[in-house]
Design a protein around this motif. Structure first.
Motif, PDB file in Angstrom:
ATOM      1  N   ARG A   1       0.834  -1.208   0.000  1.00 43.26           N
ATOM      2  CA  ARG A   1       0.000   0.000   0.000  1.00 43.26           C
ATOM      3  C   ARG A   1       0.866   1.254   0.000  1.00 43.26           C
ATOM      4  NH1 ARG A   1      -5.428  -0.236   1.869  1.00 43.26           N
ATOM      5  NH2 ARG A   1      -5.205   1.774   2.888  1.00 43.26           N
TER       6      ARG A   1
ATOM      7  N   GLY B   1       3.657   0.762  -3.282  1.00 46.58           N
ATOM      8  CA  GLY B   1       3.253   0.110  -4.525  1.00 46.58           C
ATOM      9  C   GLY B   1       3.652  -1.357  -4.520  1.00 46.58           C
ATOM     10  N   THR B   2       2.855  -2.167  -5.218  1.00 43.12           N
ATOM     11  CA  THR B   2       3.060  -3.616  -5.210  1.00 43.12           C
ATOM     12  C   THR B   2       4.391  -4.011  -5.849  1.00 43.12           C
ATOM     13  OG1 THR B   2       0.681  -3.949  -5.289  1.00 43.12           O
ATOM     14  CG2 THR B   2       2.045  -5.801  -5.987  1.00 43.12           C
TER      15      THR B   2
ATOM     16  N   GLY C   1       1.605   0.509 -10.888  1.00 43.99           N
ATOM     17  CA  GLY C   1       0.544   1.370 -10.353  1.00 43.99           C
ATOM     18  C   GLY C   1      -0.598   1.507 -11.342  1.00 43.99           C
TER      19      GLY C   1
ATOM     20  N   GLY D   1      -1.362   6.116  -6.203  1.00 41.47           N
ATOM     21  CA  GLY D   1      -0.873   5.165  -5.205  1.00 41.47           C
ATOM     22  C   GLY D   1      -1.451   5.468  -3.829  1.00 41.47           C
TER      23      GLY D   1
ATOM     24  N   ARG E   1      -0.401  -3.817 -11.003  1.00 43.57           N
ATOM     25  CA  ARG E   1       0.341  -4.191  -9.798  1.00 43.57           C
ATOM     26  C   ARG E   1       1.792  -3.719  -9.894  1.00 43.57           C
ATOM     27  NH1 ARG E   1      -1.517  -8.471  -6.452  1.00 43.57           N
ATOM     28  NH2 ARG E   1       0.607  -9.213  -6.145  1.00 43.57           N
TER      29      ARG E   1
END
Lengths: 273, 273, 273
Positions: A158, A161-162, C161, B161, C158
């Motif tokens: 979160r 970013g993933t 973003g 984000g 993912r």
């Protein structure tokens, strides 16, 4: 300044401006055991219940430059604990973190030095993070042979970013403060002398927002994730205990404990969880 | 150019190249009341139904440099409206926004000047945002004592984000255009004179994509979020009315209205929602 | 080096250090047909089952600078295939991709040259991407009149973003390596001569993490998404076939095939899916 009570790992200092410092002081490296997390919970209870309090700054009161070294291995190494005690440890710590993440108070982490694992997670639950120029921050569980707890990983996803989080987590990367700021894992870097001033300045700036709408918005932004986190702690605890009780993980953690109690690596905060 | 009909807040100008300008003109600052959102809905109906139309550019037709000042406080201040009217206002506005977010048309916001709250949300529902060098953009609800609507916050989290959005939203930050571009909240910055040319150039570039596959991809990317948004508007409306009817929020909004109708702050767009 | 078996599109080279190169060699541009995806699946089966193997580097063995040109249009152009064959093609390819995304092995894509569509998706399923200084990468389906598969789009969201991905996907943007690195779509850029050395160096670095905790963390981070992906492939296949069988899409793909088999655009990898 009087030394804290021998059993107290936290010291609370109320400041003008309606906020408090919560000073983490469990020498030598603030390892977080069950009592540490219980005391954090009690302090959050107390400060949230105090109508004069609008914010908290977490900081380290240690002699060395360590924010916290993360969870105490004694709570994770199966031969030294029990399924029952581990359950309590895991639920208390994760419920505290999920609740801190949605606290109506404004929360700041003032990070002096090393900030691995549990210390990184506590920091990520705050609204703002400022860190000294030297130190490192990250969730380095994988390097110790243990996996990153799912919701801790989700929290980092979160925040930064993933994609960026996946790289850091799988490969147990500890970031330098400049890199951490660039990725958004922390918000500011300060000199060691200027750390607390920077934290307090950020606090005063954030306290300009009216409490009700700020806290209600925070709850809208983070409430679903925090509720899932609190539920998931219960779900994951038995599987986690099974892993901790398995031969390879016990051997891995025995090695960590031996390093910590033994030779020159003693006290290296990045060696803990 | 003839002045618009006294009751019409929007002016539609069809352009060569299969797109239209939708000019927002409710002097002095394009506050968005029920009728404003109804007119936006009608214009979207009309342009989506027109087989010759492939895109929309939203821009301001005001004398001053304001895109829109956001929702009209008269629709939010409980003593001036009713539960029934507020429900209609909230559903019409949010259903329009959720639908705009998934419109098969290519959508551009050409933002001249101030763009707080509802104007920021409308912009975020477009495919592309270009903004003048002076102005500011953000969801500043918290500063007025009202919380950011959950799906508006979710929209900003998608765009820039979760971590960056949380900081902006909790502390009601209005960004300068350069900062907004760096965070990804807008796509480009232009001079005041060059704003419409930049918007039209971006539109022509985006219209190079074939409509069917572009619109179908947009629907795949945004459809789930938009459907949740439309549903959630219904879910949240009663709780929101309860808050708007509470003493503290009424007092807060009474103060805003007094500032707007009174002295030197009149018309300051950042004072609106 | 002996030429590969005429029917084999992949060549596996085991390296010291417990990893293997998987060399993609279907001249002229590695278009991915059913057999190509089946061979990828078989190789992944084999390497995951080999206890001596800890990692895979995917690279191109083509004469020209193309990683892969993406899915073979012959598998998508309805008159040349069938509902039944398309179903198999779609399930095999997407189940492979979802599984690669959560493979316990460390995975690297060493991208020489053009990397559109299916090649971009394969790369995004790896843990690390390094690309030559010349080339381009992206999901450019929209430009060919076909929409981006929902989970492929989700994967890019993912990785870089939601906001940045939406712009690239709707408008079929192919990024240059420098831009791709800045957005986080790739991790590093290397000279053509230095590509494999950079990939192997990254592999050795990543293999420093203990396998169990690394793989378990990867599974926690990506498992839910991969499971949804594998399920969704089944859900989407009939609707996708309906679209591929529609007049406009057939006409669009007929044009692509004509361009590929005909004049000067032959072999342009960005013209494929």
């Amino acid at each position: 300044m009087p030394p804290p009570d021998a059993d107290a790992f936290l010291r609370v200092e109320r400041r003008k401006g309606a906020y408090a410092l919560v000073v983490l002081c469990r020498e030598p490296v603030n390892t977080m055991n069950l009592s540490f997390w219980q005391q954090l919970t009690a302090v959050l209870d107390e400060l949230e219940a105090d109508p004069a309090m609008r914010g908290i700054i977490f900081c380290s009161g240690l002699r060395r430059d360590v924010f916290t070294a993360g969870n105490d291995i004694n709570e994770l190494y199966a031969p030294l604990t029990s399924h029952e005690r581990y359950r309590e440890f895991w639920l208390v710590s994760n419920r505290f973190l999920a609740r801190l993440y949605t606290s109506p108070l404004v929360t700041v982490a003032a990070i002096r030095g090393a900030c691995p694992a549990g210390g990184c997670c506590l920091s990520m639950c705050c609204d703002y993070r400022v860190m000294t120029e030297s130190g490192s921050i990250g969730l380095n569980e994988v390097a110790l042979g243990i996996s990153v707890p799912k919701m801790w990983a989700g929290l980092m996803m979160r925040l930064i970013g993933t994609g960026p989080a996946e790289k850091l987590l799988q490969f147990a990367v500890m970031l330098q403060p400049g890199e951490a700021k660039e990725l958004g894992l922390i918000d500011d870097v300060a000199s060691k002398e200027g750390l607390m001033a920077a934290a307090e300045q950020a606090m005063r700036q954030m306290l300009k927002s009216p409490d009700f709408s700020r806290a209600d918005t925070k709850s809208k932004l983070r409430g679903d994730f925090a509720a899932e986190w609190a539920r998931y702690a219960e779900t994951e605890v038995d599987g986690a205990w099974e892993l901790l009780s398995s031969g390879p993980v016990k051997a891995q953690l025995a090695g960590v404990l031996e390093r910590l109690s033994g030779g020159k690596k003693k006290g290296d905060p990045q060696s803990r969880l």
